[in-house]
Structures are given as C-alpha cells and as structure tokens.
Design an enzyme around this catalytic site. Sequence first.
Site, short mmCIF file in Angstrom:
data_model
loop_
_atom_site.label_atom_id
_atom_site.label_comp_id
_atom_site.label_asym_id
_atom_site.label_seq_id
_atom_site.Cartn_x
_atom_site.Cartn_y
_atom_site.Cartn_z
N CYS A 188 20.29 28.60 1.22
CA CYS A 188 20.66 28.72 2.82
C CYS A 188 20.04 28.31 3.58
O CYS A 188 19.23 28.54 5.35
CB CYS A 188 21.64 28.91 3.67
SG CYS A 188 23.49 28.80 2.46
N CYS B 208 35.34 29.61 9.77
CA CYS B 208 33.86 28.92 8.78
C CYS B 208 33.69 27.80 9.07
O CYS B 208 34.03 27.19 9.47
CB CYS B 208 35.40 28.20 7.73
SG CYS B 208 36.67 29.12 6.57
N LYS C 120 28.38 27.68 13.55
CA LYS C 120 29.72 27.31 13.76
C LYS C 120 30.39 25.96 14.12
O LYS C 120 31.35 25.05 13.97
CB LYS C 120 30.93 28.84 14.34
CG LYS C 120 32.42 28.11 14.30
CD LYS C 120 32.98 27.93 13.12
CE LYS C 120 34.22 27.14 13.31
NZ LYS C 120 34.20 25.66 13.31
N HIS D 168 25.68 22.80 10.31
CA HIS D 168 25.29 23.08 9.57
C HIS D 168 24.23 22.14 8.47
O HIS D 168 25.00 21.69 7.00
CB HIS D 168 25.80 24.27 8.40
CG HIS D 168 24.96 24.99 7.28
ND1 HIS D 168 23.41 25.56 7.80
CD2 HIS D 168 25.63 26.54 6.47
CE1 HIS D 168 23.51 26.55 6.38
NE2 HIS D 168 24.53 25.99 5.73
#
Lengths: 137, 400
Positions: B85, B216, B342, B346
């Site tokens: 990431c 998440c 969030k 992403h």
Amino acid sequence: MNTPEKPVPPVNSWTAPYWEAARKGKLIIQKCRDCQKYIFYPRMSCPFCFSDRIEWVQSSGRGTVYTYTIVRNNAPSAFLADMPYVVAVVRLEEGVQMMTNVVGCAPEEVHCDMPVEVIFEKLTEEITLPKFKPVKK
Amino acid sequence: MESIKDKVAIVGMGCTKFGENWDLSLNDMVIEAVYEACEDAGISPGDIQAVWFGSYWSGVPAPSQPLATTLKLDYKPVTRLENMCATASDALRQAAYAVASGACDIALAVGAEKLKDSGYSGLPTDELAMGLTSTALNTFRSRMFTAPGHFAMMATSYFNRYGLSPEEGRMMLAKIMVKNHKNGTLSPKAHFRREITVEQVLNAPIIAWPLGLLDCCGVSDGAAAAILVRGELARNFRPDPVYIKALQVAVGPQEGYMNPRHDWTMVKETYRAGAAAYAEAGVKNPREEISMAEVHDCFSITEAVIYEDLQFTRRGGAREEIEAGTFELNGKLPVNMDGGLKCFGHPIGATGLRMVYELYKQIQGKAGPRQVKNPGLGLAHNLGGTPGGATVSVIIVGPK
C-alpha cells in the site's frame, strides 16, 4: 455453486509431530534446549538463537485470550455454516501465542484475558485442530 | 549519511477524482493526473526525463512500456514498482533520489490503480499478498486471514490494554471515521463525499468485530502524480515549490507472525519510520512541529494507533485527544484533511501520492474550504500490510 472447503494444514517433516500429537488429543509445543525459550509455531531451528537443538514438550493446554475478533461476514466458503465464530490469539501458560478458535460459548461471552483450555476438533482423518473453550469455574 | 532535506522540491502535482471511474481506463487516469501535474509545473510531458510508476495490482504484470506509450515518452527510462500500500510513496522516494543525485533534473512519480472492475476488494490471503509461503508454511498464524480480521484483533487488544469497554472503544473509533468523512465532504475529488454519524458507524453491519463496515475503508480507482526537480532549480518553475524534508521507509521482518509474544497494540514500523523521518527533517517535538498529517486510515483503529506511533500523543492517549478534537480540521494537529483513505478513497498504488497532493495544496494555500491555517511541515504516513508485518513510508514536506 461450489464453495471452497475448509483448508487443511499441510504437514511437513518439522510439523508432523505436532499434528500427530493433536490427533491423540495432546497439545505440544517446542522448546529450545540452548536458550530455553518456548517456540510456537513449529520451526526447524530456534527463532531466538538459531540453535537446531529443539525438543517437543507438552503444553499445559491452559492460557488466556490475548485478542480476538468475531467473524460475522465471510466470502462464500465452508466457514459460513460456523458464523458467527471467534478467531482468537490465545497466550498459553508457557508464554507463546497461537491463533485459534474459541468455542463452547456464545461469541459475545469471549473477552480478553479470559481463561481458556484446549479441546480438540477433528477436521479430517489426518488432521485434528486444537481449539479453546472457557475454563469452567 | 546525508539527509534529503531541501535537496528536492515538488513543483507540480495532479490527482484524478477517486471513485468508481468506470469511464476511465488506467491509462486515462495516468494521463489526467500527469497532465495536471505538468500544467501545474509549467512543463510539457516531453520535458520529463525519468519516470517511477507505482501500481500494486492493476494489470500486473504491469511493465513500464505501456506507460511510455501512454505518455508518449521519447525513449526515457521508466521503472514500474510495487511496495504494497506504500507503493506511490516509494515511487516518489525513488524519483526524489534520482533528482537529488543529479542523474536527472526533472523526474515524474506517478501512481495509479484501477480496481473497481477487477473484483478486488482488499488484501487477499496473506500467502498471495505477502509471499509468506516463501519463508514458512504459515498455517499457524494467518492463513486465509483478512486485513479486517488482523486490524480487528488490533482493536480488541488495544481496548483491553487501555481498559476500554468494547462500547467505549467502538465509540472512540467511530469518531475518527466521522471526522474523516466530514473533512472529505470538502474534497471535490473524494470517493465517498457524504457525512456519516457516530450512530451509523456503530450500527453498521459488522465485518470483523469490533470493526463494522464504516470502520473500514473501501478501494477505489484513481491516479496521482508529482513532478520533482532539484531544490536549487525549483524557483525557476514556480514561486511556491514544496520541499521534501524527509523520506523514510521501514519494512518489518514480520515479527508479528514470528514472535510468540507479539504486541498487537502498536505498529513498530510506523514508529520506526516516523522516528527516522523526524531525525532526517530535524524535528524534535512532532506534536509541536508537525502542522498537519495525512495518515493511512485503512481502518479506524489504524488511525488511532498511528497517533501514538507517530508520537502525536502518548501511548494510550488517542481517546482523550479525539475527545479534545486535537486532530479535527480546526484542531491543533489536523489529520486527514482531505478525508483520508476512508472518505477520499484508496486506489492502492496511488494513495501515497494523493496524501502528498493534499499536503502540497495545503502548503500552497490552495486547499479551499479545507485550508489549514499557516501550514508548516506536513507529514504523509502510508502503511502496507497489517499489524505484525508492515511496510511503512513516512514523508515530510514543507515550505523552504
């Protein structure tokens, strides 16, 4: 639709004694003869001092819940039938931590530091999985 | 060992809208981000002398040649790289080192990811994502173990360590997500531009208890890019370049999977990368000297622990800081001004450069309704992996 079965742990030369013991209802872990530290999961050599003088010892099978999660959602698999279920890290009395399931109580009853003891669940003819249940007071 | 501080400047940046970009290909997004960056820097794509291109998942193997085609580069060097990431942050790091060495004067760092039409929804099994089978048959720790599962375990042990009931802990985490969504409504390019309430977070379907759906982050499509030049050339491009103060990456030896007594309430890699970045930038007191931060809020608990690992507060101090509003947009140390993973989204291989994009705009005073007052040093924290085995980048940027 075919859904994935539960994975079966691969057994190799240095993990075989662990699975053989589990099949007989015993939880064994490794201990380094040189630095005296307990080792889990099974290794070929000590992760602390690189010694290969490792022995198998019987664990008391007792410990406490270090951390856990309750699985309430999952991708299609054989695990769906078990939901909700608890995936936990249990810290054994010997100090090592193992990832496992806590069973034998409602998931909501599980909490950190909860005393637990090992039980065994047969997965296949070859493989029996050590899991943990609450210690009865 | 020399510090990178002030040797390299960012003179142009671009970022696409993050989200479900059904009408844009990976190449379309690369063009959009890179052309915005070039226009911002006042250069043409033909002026770019070398490229570092980050992508985690899209079109893997994603060699460098399609990028040369897309940008019509004239036989320039292109390297495609991946570092979980933290991929885009590492593209920036590589490009910065090339510029600092004098090997080129103008370098492009670009990160892009196209996930929403791939079925990808987050870290797959550890074996696939982290190659753990190469070191051990990892059946005893984390086979088939998901990212939500890992971070849920972090939350449970964090609550227990600091004496929070599950209700108190979940409330603390919900407030972080509410903050990020509130900030993100002010970001025109964010994926999920709507406010959420604490009640919605607490009542959302549970993914891996104690983490619910709104604890998440999702995954997105998107791209972001930066044009880097040597520090002393920067003012030839623009009056307000943004200088790189620190570039640090810490890759853990997967101690969490190896150490039988692993502590799940912190991410050592974040602490180590942060401490190294502070040393490189000459920061003695992060809480006082860092003006703002974009951090890797892949899960609510991740952001809470980051506050502590980056020394914005003491161990166990996250809850009182959240109550005090320390990390709100108008707080002492705003965190995730653009909405974070969030809310902003992403797209894995683009995220690190998106974080720097926000810091860059803030430092130039161009963040509109999100503008932080008198921004000085900005920090971007980008985490790959899970508690116990992480790859963390910490970048610090600021005005001269």
